[in-house]
Write a protein that holds these residues in place. Structure first.
Motif, PDB file in Angstrom:
ATOM      1  N   LYS A  49      -6.039  -3.799  11.385  1.00 17.36           N
ATOM      2  CA  LYS A  49      -5.726  -3.160  12.662  1.00 17.36           C
ATOM      3  C   LYS A  49      -4.382  -2.434  12.644  1.00 17.36           C
ATOM      4  O   LYS A  49      -4.053  -1.720  13.597  1.00 17.36           O
ATOM      5  CB  LYS A  49      -5.714  -4.204  13.784  1.00 17.36           C
ATOM      6  CG  LYS A  49      -7.062  -4.881  14.020  1.00 17.36           C
ATOM      7  CD  LYS A  49      -6.953  -5.907  15.131  1.00 17.36           C
ATOM      8  CE  LYS A  49      -8.282  -6.621  15.365  1.00 17.36           C
ATOM      9  NZ  LYS A  49      -8.159  -7.646  16.444  1.00 17.36           N
ATOM     10  N   ALA A  50      -3.618  -2.629  11.587  1.00 17.50           N
ATOM     11  CA  ALA A  50      -2.273  -2.045  11.526  1.00 17.50           C
ATOM     12  C   ALA A  50      -2.319  -0.543  11.283  1.00 17.50           C
ATOM     13  O   ALA A  50      -3.266  -0.019  10.687  1.00 17.50           O
ATOM     14  CB  ALA A  50      -1.465  -2.718  10.428  1.00 17.50           C
ATOM     15  N   LYS A  51      -1.284   0.134  11.751  1.00 20.83           N
ATOM     16  CA  LYS A  51      -1.077   1.547  11.440  1.00 20.83           C
ATOM     17  C   LYS A  51      -0.149   1.587  10.221  1.00 20.83           C
ATOM     18  O   LYS A  51       1.043   1.347  10.344  1.00 20.83           O
ATOM     19  CB  LYS A  51      -0.466   2.270  12.635  1.00 20.83           C
ATOM     20  CG  LYS A  51      -1.267   2.116  13.924  1.00 20.83           C
ATOM     21  CD  LYS A  51      -0.495   2.668  15.115  1.00 20.83           C
ATOM     22  CE  LYS A  51      -1.218   2.361  16.426  1.00 20.83           C
ATOM     23  NZ  LYS A  51      -1.211   0.912  16.745  1.00 20.83           N
ATOM     24  N   VAL A  52      -0.700   1.864   9.064  1.00 23.58           N
ATOM     25  CA  VAL A  52       0.056   1.776   7.816  1.00 23.58           C
ATOM     26  C   VAL A  52       0.804   3.082   7.563  1.00 23.58           C
ATOM     27  O   VAL A  52       0.215   4.165   7.593  1.00 23.58           O
ATOM     28  CB  VAL A  52      -0.875   1.461   6.629  1.00 23.58           C
ATOM     29  CG1 VAL A  52      -0.075   1.377   5.338  1.00 23.58           C
ATOM     30  CG2 VAL A  52      -1.626   0.150   6.882  1.00 23.58           C
ATOM     31  N   ARG A  53       2.100   2.958   7.317  1.00 21.19           N
ATOM     32  CA  ARG A  53       2.935   4.113   6.973  1.00 21.19           C
ATOM     33  C   ARG A  53       3.532   3.898   5.587  1.00 21.19           C
ATOM     34  O   ARG A  53       3.965   2.789   5.265  1.00 21.19           O
ATOM     35  CB  ARG A  53       4.074   4.293   7.985  1.00 21.19           C
ATOM     36  CG  ARG A  53       3.618   4.798   9.356  1.00 21.19           C
ATOM     37  CD  ARG A  53       4.808   4.978  10.289  1.00 21.19           C
ATOM     38  NE  ARG A  53       5.823   5.846   9.721  1.00 21.19           N
ATOM     39  CZ  ARG A  53       7.031   6.031  10.260  1.00 21.19           C
ATOM     40  NH1 ARG A  53       7.366   5.390  11.371  1.00 21.19           N
ATOM     41  NH2 ARG A  53       7.909   6.840   9.698  1.00 21.19           N
ATOM     42  N   THR A  54       3.527   4.936   4.778  1.00 23.56           N
ATOM     43  CA  THR A  54       4.070   4.823   3.424  1.00 23.56           C
ATOM     44  C   THR A  54       5.452   5.457   3.336  1.00 23.56           C
ATOM     45  O   THR A  54       5.739   6.450   4.014  1.00 23.56           O
ATOM     46  CB  THR A  54       3.144   5.499   2.399  1.00 23.56           C
ATOM     47  OG1 THR A  54       2.965   6.878   2.752  1.00 23.56           O
ATOM     48  CG2 THR A  54       1.785   4.816   2.360  1.00 23.56           C
ATOM     49  N   PHE A  55       6.295   4.858   2.505  1.00 29.05           N
ATOM     50  CA  PHE A  55       7.652   5.337   2.258  1.00 29.05           C
ATOM     51  C   PHE A  55       7.843   5.476   0.753  1.00 29.05           C
ATOM     52  O   PHE A  55       7.301   4.684  -0.024  1.00 29.05           O
ATOM     53  CB  PHE A  55       8.675   4.359   2.844  1.00 29.05           C
ATOM     54  CG  PHE A  55       8.680   4.302   4.346  1.00 29.05           C
ATOM     55  CD1 PHE A  55       9.645   4.959   5.079  1.00 29.05           C
ATOM     56  CD2 PHE A  55       7.692   3.589   5.031  1.00 29.05           C
ATOM     57  CE1 PHE A  55       9.650   4.918   6.470  1.00 29.05           C
ATOM     58  CE2 PHE A  55       7.676   3.534   6.415  1.00 29.05           C
ATOM     59  CZ  PHE A  55       8.653   4.205   7.138  1.00 29.05           C
ATOM     60  N   VAL A  68       4.824   0.340   3.988  1.00 28.41           N
ATOM     61  CA  VAL A  68       4.635  -0.075   2.593  1.00 28.41           C
ATOM     62  C   VAL A  68       5.221   1.007   1.691  1.00 28.41           C
ATOM     63  O   VAL A  68       5.422   2.152   2.113  1.00 28.41           O
ATOM     64  CB  VAL A  68       3.146  -0.295   2.243  1.00 28.41           C
ATOM     65  CG1 VAL A  68       2.552  -1.423   3.069  1.00 28.41           C
ATOM     66  CG2 VAL A  68       2.349   0.990   2.438  1.00 28.41           C
ATOM     67  N   ILE A  69       5.465   0.652   0.440  1.00 30.62           N
ATOM     68  CA  ILE A  69       5.955   1.616  -0.531  1.00 30.62           C
ATOM     69  C   ILE A  69       4.775   2.381  -1.099  1.00 30.62           C
ATOM     70  O   ILE A  69       3.760   1.787  -1.489  1.00 30.62           O
ATOM     71  CB  ILE A  69       6.725   0.924  -1.666  1.00 30.62           C
ATOM     72  CG1 ILE A  69       7.895   0.120  -1.105  1.00 30.62           C
ATOM     73  CG2 ILE A  69       7.235   1.935  -2.687  1.00 30.62           C
ATOM     74  CD1 ILE A  69       8.594  -0.734  -2.140  1.00 30.62           C
ATOM     75  N   LEU A  71      12.267   2.276   3.388  1.00 32.19           N
ATOM     76  CA  LEU A  71      11.454   1.401   4.238  1.00 32.19           C
ATOM     77  C   LEU A  71      12.319   0.377   4.960  1.00 32.19           C
ATOM     78  O   LEU A  71      12.143   0.139   6.165  1.00 32.19           O
ATOM     79  CB  LEU A  71      10.387   0.716   3.379  1.00 32.19           C
ATOM     80  CG  LEU A  71       9.482  -0.314   4.062  1.00 32.19           C
ATOM     81  CD1 LEU A  71       8.889   0.224   5.354  1.00 32.19           C
ATOM     82  CD2 LEU A  71       8.384  -0.754   3.097  1.00 32.19           C
ATOM     83  N   VAL A  72      13.263  -0.236   4.251  1.00 33.72           N
ATOM     84  CA  VAL A  72      14.156  -1.215   4.881  1.00 33.72           C
ATOM     85  C   VAL A  72      14.986  -0.548   5.974  1.00 33.72           C
ATOM     86  O   VAL A  72      15.174  -1.113   7.062  1.00 33.72           O
ATOM     87  CB  VAL A  72      15.063  -1.878   3.826  1.00 33.72           C
ATOM     88  CG1 VAL A  72      16.136  -2.730   4.493  1.00 33.72           C
ATOM     89  CG2 VAL A  72      14.236  -2.728   2.868  1.00 33.72           C
ATOM     90  N   ALA A  73      15.473   0.656   5.717  1.00 34.37           N
ATOM     91  CA  ALA A  73      16.241   1.394   6.723  1.00 34.37           C
ATOM     92  C   ALA A  73      15.387   1.664   7.964  1.00 34.37           C
ATOM     93  O   ALA A  73      15.875   1.587   9.099  1.00 34.37           O
ATOM     94  CB  ALA A  73      16.756   2.705   6.138  1.00 34.37           C
ATOM     95  N   ALA A  74      14.106   1.956   7.765  1.00 32.98           N
ATOM     96  CA  ALA A  74      13.201   2.214   8.894  1.00 32.98           C
ATOM     97  C   ALA A  74      13.012   0.965   9.741  1.00 32.98           C
ATOM     98  O   ALA A  74      12.934   1.039  10.976  1.00 32.98           O
ATOM     99  CB  ALA A  74      11.860   2.720   8.379  1.00 32.98           C
ATOM    100  N   VAL A  75      12.946  -0.218   9.093  1.00 30.33           N
ATOM    101  CA  VAL A  75      12.847  -1.473   9.840  1.00 30.33           C
ATOM    102  C   VAL A  75      14.145  -1.732  10.597  1.00 30.33           C
ATOM    103  O   VAL A  75      14.135  -2.068  11.787  1.00 30.33           O
ATOM    104  CB  VAL A  75      12.550  -2.655   8.890  1.00 30.33           C
ATOM    105  CG1 VAL A  75      12.638  -3.979   9.644  1.00 30.33           C
ATOM    106  CG2 VAL A  75      11.169  -2.502   8.256  1.00 30.33           C
ATOM    107  N   ARG A  76      15.269  -1.561   9.917  1.00 26.17           N
ATOM    108  CA  ARG A  76      16.574  -1.800  10.543  1.00 26.17           C
ATOM    109  C   ARG A  76      16.772  -0.921  11.778  1.00 26.17           C
ATOM    110  O   ARG A  76      17.279  -1.383  12.816  1.00 26.17           O
ATOM    111  CB  ARG A  76      17.693  -1.547   9.540  1.00 26.17           C
ATOM    112  CG  ARG A  76      19.083  -1.823  10.088  1.00 26.17           C
ATOM    113  CD  ARG A  76      20.163  -1.348   9.132  1.00 26.17           C
ATOM    114  NE  ARG A  76      20.243  -2.145   7.929  1.00 26.17           N
ATOM    115  CZ  ARG A  76      20.919  -3.282   7.834  1.00 26.17           C
ATOM    116  NH1 ARG A  76      21.567  -3.764   8.884  1.00 26.17           N
ATOM    117  NH2 ARG A  76      20.960  -3.940   6.690  1.00 26.17           N
ATOM    118  N   GLU A  77      16.356   0.335  11.678  1.00 24.84           N
ATOM    119  CA  GLU A  77      16.584   1.297  12.767  1.00 24.84           C
ATOM    120  C   GLU A  77      15.461   1.302  13.802  1.00 24.84           C
ATOM    121  O   GLU A  77      15.523   2.045  14.785  1.00 24.84           O
ATOM    122  CB  GLU A  77      16.747   2.693  12.159  1.00 24.84           C
ATOM    123  CG  GLU A  77      17.995   2.808  11.288  1.00 24.84           C
ATOM    124  CD  GLU A  77      17.960   4.026  10.370  1.00 24.84           C
ATOM    125  OE1 GLU A  77      17.052   4.867  10.551  1.00 24.84           O
ATOM    126  OE2 GLU A  77      18.813   4.112   9.471  1.00 24.84           O
TER     127      GLU A  77
END
Length: 247
Positions: free
Chosen positions: A149-155, A133-134, A161-167
């Motif tokens: 239950k998710a492990k939430v990471r902030t960007f 999430v932003i 964030l989109v780059a993290a999904v792509r990679e």
């Protein structure tokens, strides 16, 4: 100190908080040539009051823009602001002028590993992977409440964030369906490595934030939205067809 309509008229300026980044079609461009729905709304509200528009774009986040009205440094927030219960403890909201659905953009490979043979709907509803999430956005709040239950990471930014999904550094990114549609419209190649999921039962209503203790200003903003035809909330599809397909 900023406050209700009487103070704004005496000061001869309307101070509007808006984050420093761009979020088309709501706000974008430079400070000198700011464009978008929220930019136009801010100027029109100032014109309707007969005062000068002053934009405070010092905040790097949505929550930071909200803090400006909480601290009395701005009158309103006009910035694709999501209505959340946590924010409503400290500010007032106008009637919504946009209503979006929640959505995910999911890395295909990581999602297949996470699913491990389960149906996609089951995986999404009981999501226990890494969810990006932003920072300082409403979707941090939504993630904690809707994906417990998710492990939430902030960007810091949507681009990171989109780059993290792509990679493949996170399983999925969580935002509204307008941003996901805009992303895939601008970069169709992303569908090679990622898929989108719209959560139609979860809504994100967008409104103008007003400092608490300013009932006349809140009434004025609501009347402005009604008389200018903005009282029927726009959907993501309407926003895409009206603004983004022209770009």
């Amino acid at each position: 100190m900023v406050g209700d309509v009487e103070e704004i008229l005496a000061r001869k300026s309307l101070v509007v908080a808006m984050p420093g980044f761009a979020s088309p079609p709501f706000f974008g461009g430079s400070s000198d040539t700011l464009q978008g729905i929220d930019a136009d709304t801010s100027q029109q509200l100032a014109d309707a009051l007969g005062v000068k528009l002053v934009l405070d774009r010092s905040s790097p986040t949505f929550d930071g823009a909200v803090a400006l009205i909480e601290q009395g440094r701005a009158d309103i927030v006009v910035a694709k602001l999501s209505r959340t219960l946590s924010r409503a403890r400290n500010i007032s909201y106008s009637r919504p002028y946009a209503q979006l659905s929640h959505a995910l953009i999911i890395n295909r490979v990581r999602f297949a590993i996470l699913a491990n043979g389960r149906q996609p709907e089951e995986v999404v509803r009981a999501f226990d992977g890494e969810l990006g999430v932003i920072a300082g956005s409403s979707f941090g709040y939504y993630a904690r409440n809707n994906f417990t239950k998710a492990k939430v990471r902030t960007f810091l930014t949507w681009q990171e964030l989109v780059a993290a999904v792509r990679e493949g550094h996170v399983d999925a990114a969580y935002r509204d369906d307008l941003e996901i549609k805009r992303l895939l419209h601008e970069d169709p190649s992303l569908t090679i490595v990622a898929r989108s999921v719209t959560l139609t039962d979860l809504t994100d209503t967008i409104a103008i934030g007003v400092r608490r203790g300013s009932p006349h200003l809140l009434e004025f903003v609501n009347l402005f939205l009604e008389l200018s035809g903005r009282d029927k909330p726009m959907t993501a599809d309407e926003l895409v067809n009206r603004y983004l397909r022209k770009a």
